[in-house]
Design a protein around this motif. Structure first.
Motif, PDB file in Angstrom:
ATOM      1  N   ILE A 155       0.890  -1.159   0.093  1.00  0.00           N
ATOM      2  CA  ILE A 155      -0.136  -0.197  -0.033  1.00  0.00           C
ATOM      3  C   ILE A 155       0.854   1.190  -0.074  1.00  0.00           C
ATOM      4  O   ILE A 155       0.570   2.287  -0.867  1.00  0.00           O
ATOM      5  N   VAL A 156       1.902   1.354   1.008  1.00  0.00           N
ATOM      6  CA  VAL A 156       2.790   2.446   1.164  1.00  0.00           C
ATOM      7  C   VAL A 156       3.489   2.923  -0.210  1.00  0.00           C
ATOM      8  O   VAL A 156       3.776   3.812  -0.728  1.00  0.00           O
ATOM      9  N   ALA A 157       3.943   1.747  -0.790  1.00  0.00           N
ATOM     10  CA  ALA A 157       4.966   1.884  -2.148  1.00  0.00           C
ATOM     11  C   ALA A 157       3.846   2.429  -3.146  1.00  0.00           C
ATOM     12  O   ALA A 157       4.480   3.215  -4.229  1.00  0.00           O
ATOM     13  N   ALA A 158       2.460   1.592  -3.361  1.00  0.00           N
ATOM     14  CA  ALA A 158       1.776   2.445  -4.281  1.00  0.00           C
ATOM     15  C   ALA A 158       1.271   3.788  -3.909  1.00  0.00           C
ATOM     16  O   ALA A 158       1.573   4.542  -5.241  1.00  0.00           O
ATOM     17  N   LEU A 159       0.939   4.282  -2.929  1.00  0.00           N
ATOM     18  CA  LEU A 159       0.831   5.661  -2.642  1.00  0.00           C
ATOM     19  C   LEU A 159       2.052   6.445  -3.046  1.00  0.00           C
ATOM     20  O   LEU A 159       1.847   7.638  -3.493  1.00  0.00           O
ATOM     21  N   LEU A 160       3.117   5.943  -2.591  1.00  0.00           N
ATOM     22  CA  LEU A 160       4.287   6.933  -2.760  1.00  0.00           C
ATOM     23  C   LEU A 160       4.632   7.067  -4.279  1.00  0.00           C
ATOM     24  O   LEU A 160       4.995   8.280  -4.814  1.00  0.00           O
ATOM     25  N   LEU A 161       4.405   5.960  -4.958  1.00  0.00           N
ATOM     26  CA  LEU A 161       4.639   6.371  -6.540  1.00  0.00           C
ATOM     27  C   LEU A 161       3.480   7.333  -7.246  1.00  0.00           C
ATOM     28  O   LEU A 161       3.598   8.017  -7.900  1.00  0.00           O
ATOM     29  N   LEU A 162       2.486   6.860  -6.503  1.00  0.00           N
ATOM     30  CA  LEU A 162       1.187   7.943  -7.213  1.00  0.00           C
ATOM     31  C   LEU A 162       1.601   9.466  -6.760  1.00  0.00           C
ATOM     32  O   LEU A 162       1.579  10.270  -7.510  1.00  0.00           O
ATOM     33  N   GLY A 163       2.270   9.473  -5.516  1.00  0.00           N
ATOM     34  CA  GLY A 163       2.677  10.985  -5.053  1.00  0.00           C
ATOM     35  C   GLY A 163       3.887  11.439  -6.066  1.00  0.00           C
ATOM     36  O   GLY A 163       3.809  12.455  -6.584  1.00  0.00           O
ATOM     37  N   PHE A 164       4.819  10.379  -6.155  1.00  0.00           N
ATOM     38  CA  PHE A 164       5.770  10.951  -7.396  1.00  0.00           C
ATOM     39  C   PHE A 164       5.183  11.460  -8.664  1.00  0.00           C
ATOM     40  O   PHE A 164       5.491  12.273  -9.404  1.00  0.00           O
ATOM     41  N   ARG A 165       4.015  10.558  -9.028  1.00  0.00           N
ATOM     42  CA  ARG A 165       3.571  10.948 -10.449  1.00  0.00           C
ATOM     43  C   ARG A 165       2.978  12.167 -10.454  1.00  0.00           C
ATOM     44  O   ARG A 165       2.877  12.937 -11.373  1.00  0.00           O
ATOM     45  N   LYS A 166       2.355  12.724  -9.105  1.00  0.00           N
ATOM     46  CA  LYS A 166       1.301  13.823  -9.248  1.00  0.00           C
ATOM     47  C   LYS A 166       2.495  14.937  -9.131  1.00  0.00           C
ATOM     48  O   LYS A 166       2.204  16.095  -9.450  1.00  0.00           O
ATOM     49  N   LEU A 167       3.582  14.876  -8.102  1.00  0.00           N
ATOM     50  CA  LEU A 167       4.641  15.742  -8.127  1.00  0.00           C
ATOM     51  C   LEU A 167       5.566  16.191  -9.232  1.00  0.00           C
ATOM     52  O   LEU A 167       6.021  17.198  -9.452  1.00  0.00           O
ATOM     53  N   PHE A 168       5.860  14.871  -9.661  1.00  0.00           N
ATOM     54  CA  PHE A 168       7.098  14.939 -10.766  1.00  0.00           C
ATOM     55  C   PHE A 168       6.258  14.225 -11.953  1.00  0.00           C
ATOM     56  O   PHE A 168       6.756  13.479 -12.584  1.00  0.00           O
ATOM     57  N   ALA A 169       5.110  14.927 -12.514  1.00  0.00           N
ATOM     58  CA  ALA A 169       4.534  14.186 -13.606  1.00  0.00           C
ATOM     59  C   ALA A 169       5.177  14.085 -14.875  1.00  0.00           C
ATOM     60  O   ALA A 169       5.272  13.126 -15.711  1.00  0.00           O
ATOM     61  N   ASP A 170       6.289  14.890 -15.182  1.00  0.00           N
ATOM     62  CA  ASP A 170       6.980  14.997 -16.374  1.00  0.00           C
ATOM     63  C   ASP A 170       8.473  14.547 -16.230  1.00  0.00           C
ATOM     64  O   ASP A 170       9.007  14.516 -17.218  1.00  0.00           O
ATOM     65  N   SER A 171       8.748  14.123 -15.021  1.00  0.00           N
ATOM     66  CA  SER A 171       9.870  13.662 -14.868  1.00  0.00           C
ATOM     67  C   SER A 171      10.546  12.351 -15.452  1.00  0.00           C
ATOM     68  O   SER A 171       9.715  11.419 -15.959  1.00  0.00           O
ATOM     69  N   LYS A 172      11.914  12.357 -15.786  1.00  0.00           N
ATOM     70  CA  LYS A 172      12.388  11.151 -16.273  1.00  0.00           C
ATOM     71  C   LYS A 172      12.386   9.980 -15.322  1.00  0.00           C
ATOM     72  O   LYS A 172      12.734   8.761 -16.065  1.00  0.00           O
ATOM     73  N   MET A 173      11.983   9.954 -14.211  1.00  0.00           N
ATOM     74  CA  MET A 173      12.032   9.067 -13.238  1.00  0.00           C
ATOM     75  C   MET A 173      10.975   8.003 -13.389  1.00  0.00           C
ATOM     76  O   MET A 173      11.018   6.977 -13.163  1.00  0.00           O
TER      77      MET A 173
END
Length: 491
Positions: free
Chosen positions: A168-186
């Motif tokens: 659950i936490v890893a999934a939420l953390l990834l969704l946070g990355f996608r929202k904060l760094f939507a266009d990032s190469k990460m």
């Protein structure tokens, strides 16, 4: 270290060497079995070359064991009921440890060979439970007292909750990355980055986070999993050479005094709570005369046991002043006092403040019984660290490519590793063993679901099957080996 063989018969000495070797072999296998999970993401994402990743991971595992303490080690030891720990002799101790280790090693090697991220923690804990239950059946004890079920429940919950939290936490953390760094190469996989930018490695900041989190996973893995080997070695040493290891031979005068004072404070604590604990501890009854807890711990004998501990330790500055039989009697008594205190805490009749006082008293009582010599810690650290550098390839491929239908992105690797560090770190704070394999694999699966990448049903099914089967398989194997050895050798 070598003086522990002094005075031992040749057969017992050779058995001791074999037992210690098996423990270190288990930790070596644990290194290349479990720690492959710690380096899987950093290798798969090309954040570090494999040879550097496993080298630094091995060093971090070594440091984790060296600095991690012994809380988890004795959580593992106390899965066995105190009655069994009280009555360990050299023969029964060797049979018990050999059965546990052979069962855990066999399961670990089998799952590693097929590249399945199964849990070494599950295998070892299952093997310990199997031995405890088999011992109860063979000695005519109720199955309910064959294992310390309170400790087993705590550990079982940590092993169940940690992978769910990881998912659950890893999934939420990834969704946070996608929202904060939507266009990032990460959010690119290594193959996508090479195709688009013709670059092999992740962007600098992504690479830095991947490397640091991977090494942190290795460190907390060492501080958690390494302690399991420490606990096993202490079981071996206390069972085979009790004169030297039943109490910490390096205890300082302050630590001995702390134990002496704790017995007096425990007596005061029980008298203070006589209204609620009087019947359970027989506080108002005629003192019992049986002060040798060689079969079981009786709460009604608590006050005489406290008096015996204080008489034995009065004026003592170091345990070398005590003859071996007195050291053994003091250890058995301290184990019983701690076991009774644990049961008292579970009665639900004490206030929160009194519960906190009782926890502190238990820590003082066990300060010289729950320990490990430096050479034991270093030996386990070396075995785990060296094992890290071997055999990682099979599991890396499974974690990187076979859990999800698409390759792992840099963001997924970061989310899974950061989650694993947090989950295992919290478990260390509470002295609970968890599975690095489960936490990290669940974290990767959670990021795959959050990324809508889909999961490889066959791989996930194999991992889940290994998780489900590990407990019963290792329990049955260790119980069978223990029973055969007890019957065959008559120990």
């Amino acid at each position: 270290m070598l003086d522990l063989f002094s005075g031992l018969p040749l057969s017992v000495g050779l058995s001791l060497v074999l037992a210690l070797t098996l423990v270190l072999v288990f930790e070596f296998i644990n290194g290349f079995h479990d720690t492959a999970n710690a380096v899987a993401t950093v290798i798969y994402t090309k954040a570090m070359p494999p040879h550097l990743a496993v080298l630094f991971s091995g060093i971090c595992n070594f440091l984790g064991v060296l600095l991690g303490g012994v809380g988890v080690a004795y959580a593992i030891v106390h899965l066995l009921p105190v009655e069994l720990l009280l009555n360990l002799d050299s023969g029964r101790s060797l049979v018990m440890v050999f059965s546990m280790l052979i069962a855990a090693i066999a399961w670990n090697l089998g799952t590693w060979y097929f590249g399945i991220p199964a849990s070494s923690s599950h295998a070892l804990i299952g093997a310990i439970l199997g031995v405890g239950l088999a011992n109860a059946l063979l000695t005519g004890l109720p199955v309910g007292v064959g294992v310390n079920w309170g400790k087993a429940l705590d550990i079982g919950l940590s092993l169940i909750i940690s992978p769910l939290a990881g998912f659950i936490v890893a999934a939420l953390l990834l969704l946070g990355f996608r929202k904060l760094f939507a266009d990032s190469k990460m959010h690119k996989t290594p193959e996508q980055r090479r195709a688009i930018s013709n670059k092999k490695h992740p962007p600098f900041w992504n690479r830095l986070v991947l490397v640091l989190s991977a090494m942190s996973v290795s460190f907390v893995h060492g501080s958690n999993d390494g302690q399991k080997g420490i606990g096993l070695i202490m079981l071996v040493l206390i069972g085979i050479v009790p004169a030297q290891f039943v109490l910490n031979p390096d205890s300082t005068p302050y630590q001995v005094q702390r134990t002496y004072d704790a017995a007096a404070h425990l007596n005061d604590f029980y008298q203070r709570n006589a209204d609620t604990l009087g019947d359970y501890l027989a506080l108002g009854q005629q003192p019992r005369t049986d002060l040798s807890p060689t079969v079981h711990c009786d709460p009604r004998n608590t006050l005489p046991t406290i008096r015996m501990v204080r008489r034995s330790l009065e004026g003592v500055r170091t345990y070398d002043q005590l003859p071996p039989e007195t050291r053994g009697r003091v250890r058995r008594s301290l184990l019983c006092l701690d076991d009774t205190a644990r049961k008292v805490a579970g009665l639900g009749v004490l206030s929160a403040g009194e519960q906190a006082d009782l926890r502190r008293l238990r820590a003082d009582l066990t300060v010289t019984t729950e320990y490990a010599p430096l050479w034991v810690i270093v030996a386990v650290a070396l075995a785990l660290g060296v094992g890290t550098m071997v055999g990682w390839r099979r599991v890396v491929l499974t974690v990187g490519e076979k859990i999800g239908k698409q390759g792992m992105t840099y963001a997924q690797g970061m989310a899974a590793q950061i989650t694993a560090v947090g989950a295992i770190g919290v478990a260390n704070l509470f002295s609970l063993p968890v599975s690095t394999t489960q936490v990290l694999s669940s974290g990767v699966a959670g990021t795959m679901v959050a990324n809508r990448s889909g999961l490889h049903q066959r791989t996930v099914r194999n991992i889940l099957l290994a998780w489900v089967l590990t407990f019963p398989a290792s329990m049955l194997l260790s119980a069978g080996l223990f029973s055969l050895a007890v019957w065959g050798l008559g120990v």
